[in-house]
Write a protein that holds these residues in place. Sequence first.
Motif, mmCIF file in Angstrom:
data_model
loop_
_atom_site.group_PDB
_atom_site.id
_atom_site.type_symbol
_atom_site.label_atom_id
_atom_site.label_comp_id
_atom_site.label_asym_id
_atom_site.label_seq_id
_atom_site.Cartn_x
_atom_site.Cartn_y
_atom_site.Cartn_z
ATOM 1 N N PHE A 19 22.883 5.390 -1.396
ATOM 2 C CA PHE A 19 22.598 7.334 -0.583
ATOM 3 C C PHE A 19 21.044 6.864 -1.227
ATOM 4 O O PHE A 19 20.931 6.158 -2.471
ATOM 5 C CB PHE A 19 24.041 8.265 -1.908
ATOM 6 N N ASN A 20 20.408 7.747 -1.182
ATOM 7 C CA ASN A 20 18.952 8.210 -1.706
ATOM 8 C C ASN A 20 19.272 8.389 -2.902
ATOM 9 O O ASN A 20 20.072 9.256 -3.794
ATOM 10 C CB ASN A 20 18.453 9.775 -0.706
ATOM 11 N N GLY A 21 18.855 7.925 -3.195
ATOM 12 C CA GLY A 21 18.070 8.005 -5.306
ATOM 13 C C GLY A 21 19.171 7.433 -6.166
ATOM 14 O O GLY A 21 18.994 6.616 -7.075
ATOM 15 N N ASP A 22 19.437 5.875 -5.230
ATOM 16 C CA ASP A 22 20.680 5.168 -5.823
ATOM 17 C C ASP A 22 19.645 4.072 -6.360
ATOM 18 O O ASP A 22 18.704 4.087 -6.235
ATOM 19 C CB ASP A 22 21.679 4.078 -4.778
ATOM 20 N N THR A 23 20.598 3.383 -7.285
ATOM 21 C CA THR A 23 19.410 2.555 -8.440
ATOM 22 C C THR A 23 20.546 1.317 -7.796
ATOM 23 O O THR A 23 21.567 1.217 -8.471
ATOM 24 C CB THR A 23 19.818 2.855 -10.377
ATOM 25 N N LEU B 283 16.173 3.783 -5.535
ATOM 26 C CA LEU B 283 15.932 3.731 -4.055
ATOM 27 C C LEU B 283 15.977 4.965 -3.724
ATOM 28 O O LEU B 283 16.208 5.927 -3.353
ATOM 29 C CB LEU B 283 16.987 3.152 -2.752
ATOM 30 N N GLN B 284 14.847 5.270 -3.385
ATOM 31 C CA GLN B 284 13.729 6.632 -3.193
ATOM 32 C C GLN B 284 13.304 6.860 -1.561
ATOM 33 O O GLN B 284 12.807 6.387 -0.665
ATOM 34 C CB GLN B 284 12.924 7.025 -4.385
ATOM 35 N N ASN B 285 13.456 8.169 -0.624
ATOM 36 C CA ASN B 285 12.793 9.035 -0.549
ATOM 37 C C ASN B 285 12.962 7.922 1.042
ATOM 38 O O ASN B 285 12.302 7.238 2.282
ATOM 39 C CB ASN B 285 11.558 8.746 0.194
ATOM 40 N N ILE B 286 14.466 7.845 1.379
ATOM 41 C CA ILE B 286 14.689 7.105 2.328
ATOM 42 C C ILE B 286 14.596 7.300 3.808
ATOM 43 O O ILE B 286 15.005 8.603 4.195
ATOM 44 C CB ILE B 286 17.073 6.884 2.271
ATOM 45 N N LYS B 287 14.705 6.549 4.298
ATOM 46 C CA LYS B 287 13.894 6.994 6.264
ATOM 47 C C LYS B 287 14.056 6.233 7.103
ATOM 48 O O LYS B 287 15.266 4.840 6.668
ATOM 49 C CB LYS B 287 13.036 7.197 6.674
ATOM 50 N N ASP B 288 15.480 6.538 8.148
ATOM 51 C CA ASP B 288 15.646 5.766 9.300
ATOM 52 C C ASP B 288 14.206 5.219 10.139
ATOM 53 O O ASP B 288 13.558 5.377 9.569
ATOM 54 C CB ASP B 288 17.235 6.161 10.174
ATOM 55 N N ALA C 243 12.622 2.409 2.862
ATOM 56 C CA ALA C 243 12.522 3.018 0.587
ATOM 57 C C ALA C 243 11.294 3.074 0.583
ATOM 58 O O ALA C 243 11.128 2.018 0.383
ATOM 59 C CB ALA C 243 13.967 2.471 0.482
ATOM 60 N N THR C 244 11.709 4.072 -0.655
ATOM 61 C CA THR C 244 9.771 4.147 -1.282
ATOM 62 C C THR C 244 10.794 3.228 -2.785
ATOM 63 O O THR C 244 11.627 3.561 -3.537
ATOM 64 C CB THR C 244 9.424 5.180 -1.885
ATOM 65 N N ASN D 57 0.655 -1.232 -0.212
ATOM 66 C CA ASN D 57 -0.227 0.461 0.125
ATOM 67 C C ASN D 57 0.536 1.414 0.447
ATOM 68 O O ASN D 57 0.477 1.923 -0.535
ATOM 69 C CB ASN D 57 -0.426 0.288 1.159
ATOM 70 N N LEU D 58 1.291 1.104 0.989
ATOM 71 C CA LEU D 58 2.151 2.533 1.039
ATOM 72 C C LEU D 58 3.728 2.062 0.093
ATOM 73 O O LEU D 58 4.634 3.452 -0.501
ATOM 74 C CB LEU D 58 3.704 2.464 2.430
ATOM 75 N N LYS D 59 3.972 1.296 -0.951
ATOM 76 C CA LYS D 59 5.296 1.648 -1.303
ATOM 77 C C LYS D 59 6.335 1.507 -0.804
ATOM 78 O O LYS D 59 7.093 1.812 -2.012
ATOM 79 C CB LYS D 59 5.730 2.300 -2.415
ATOM 80 N N GLU D 60 6.879 0.858 -0.315
ATOM 81 C CA GLU D 60 7.794 0.995 0.870
ATOM 82 C C GLU D 60 8.415 -0.475 1.523
ATOM 83 O O GLU D 60 7.350 -1.444 1.877
ATOM 84 C CB GLU D 60 7.571 1.956 2.092
ATOM 85 N N ALA D 61 9.856 -0.099 0.941
ATOM 86 C CA ALA D 61 10.579 -1.129 1.837
ATOM 87 C C ALA D 61 11.046 -1.331 3.084
ATOM 88 O O ALA D 61 11.317 -0.004 3.072
ATOM 89 C CB ALA D 61 11.636 -1.919 0.642
ATOM 90 N N VAL D 62 11.003 -2.262 3.827
ATOM 91 C CA VAL D 62 12.027 -2.847 4.456
ATOM 92 C C VAL D 62 13.948 -3.095 4.404
ATOM 93 O O VAL D 62 13.589 -4.253 4.349
ATOM 94 C CB VAL D 62 11.945 -3.073 6.581
#
Length: 407
Positions: free
Chosen positions: A347-351, A366-371, A389-390, A334-339
């Motif tokens: 780095f944020n935005g890395d392929t 990997l986008q919108n990286i959060k701790d 990461a989204t 639903n959130l399109k988010e991976a742990v």
Amino acid sequence: MNKPEILAPAGNLEKLKTAINFGADAVYLGGGKLNLRAFADNFTDEELKEGIQFAHERGKKVYVTLNVFPHNEDLNGLEEYLVKLYNLNVDAIIVSDPGIIMTAREIVPDLELHLSTQANNVNWKSAIFWYKAGVKRIVLAREMSLDEIKEIRSKLPEDCDIEAFVHGSMCMSYSGRCLLSNYMTGRDSNRGECAQPCRYKYYLMEEKRPNQYFQVQEDEKGTYILNSKDLCMIEHIPELVEAGINSFKIEGRMKSAYYVAAVVKSYREALDSYFDNAEAYVFKKQWMDNLLKTSHRDYYTGFYFGDKHSQIYENSSYIRDYDIVGIVRSYDENLKEAVIEQRNKIFNGDTVEVLRPKADNFEIKLQNIKDDTGNSIESTPVAQMLYKATVDIELKENDMLIKSKGK
């Protein structure tokens, strides 16, 4: 024709689970005593118990190495260790020393024995000798050609298996029996402590033998005259099957979980493809591509076809074009988010590229990286940290994320 087993190395519990998840039929590993990888993580009793349970629940097997050449003091506690392994329900032990074989037959007669490649079995008469001594499987010496293997298979009883290495590091010794490490560093390679002096840089000089020339290719930095290429038989699955080999063994208990995953995946897919339709079998480039991305030296086919050019003279370094950067732990559709559990910094935005057991590799961003507290971060600097990461494409638990060093 029976389908060969894919046998993978398990240097620790994570690698055991990785090997099985990516398609291995069996794993081999070292316990607390008498194995030839003294500097691997190896397994505690609790880890071994957990690993065996994990494997058996999935219909897979676990073999434990007791393949050193023991000195007198190494035999202390042998009987108790054999009983412990038997009670843990290991599927077989891999042995090379006649004393250990004799003791195992006396103490745990129902425990299956596999003869290690260290025993240097290169002919069918010796194989029958070991079979009559109670050995169920012969792990053939690496110096054998396919023609020799076919002859051994034809001479052996059907219930005596043969196993052969198909991939991984080779060493400039006779099936691993080497004394360079003992002489040069005091570390006994035949008791699990090899310092790998065959990978060192050498100069060759013989001043008292005029007109005897030793060809050495070198530059001003020296040459690596004993440094072997890595074995790779992925392009020769039909020949291996037709030779009658029962188990395809992958070297690498000291290698990474990524190495285990990628190599097992390629050999699993190739072998399955051959057995699905042998007549229509076609080698797929992607299988080799996966192997070229892992840490490796130049590949060759060992002694299977009588190859002679086995050394790399220029250096002893591995080719490392890709690194593992993470393991997917969960995915919220639903959130399109991976742990993701970090394995190397990104780095944020890395392929990155996704490696999974049953699918072609594919790329994601990997986008919108959060701790783990939900704060946005620009990179993942902490080893094994969990982060979110989204990702637009659905990921699965245990998907492995890898990244080219050039990106």
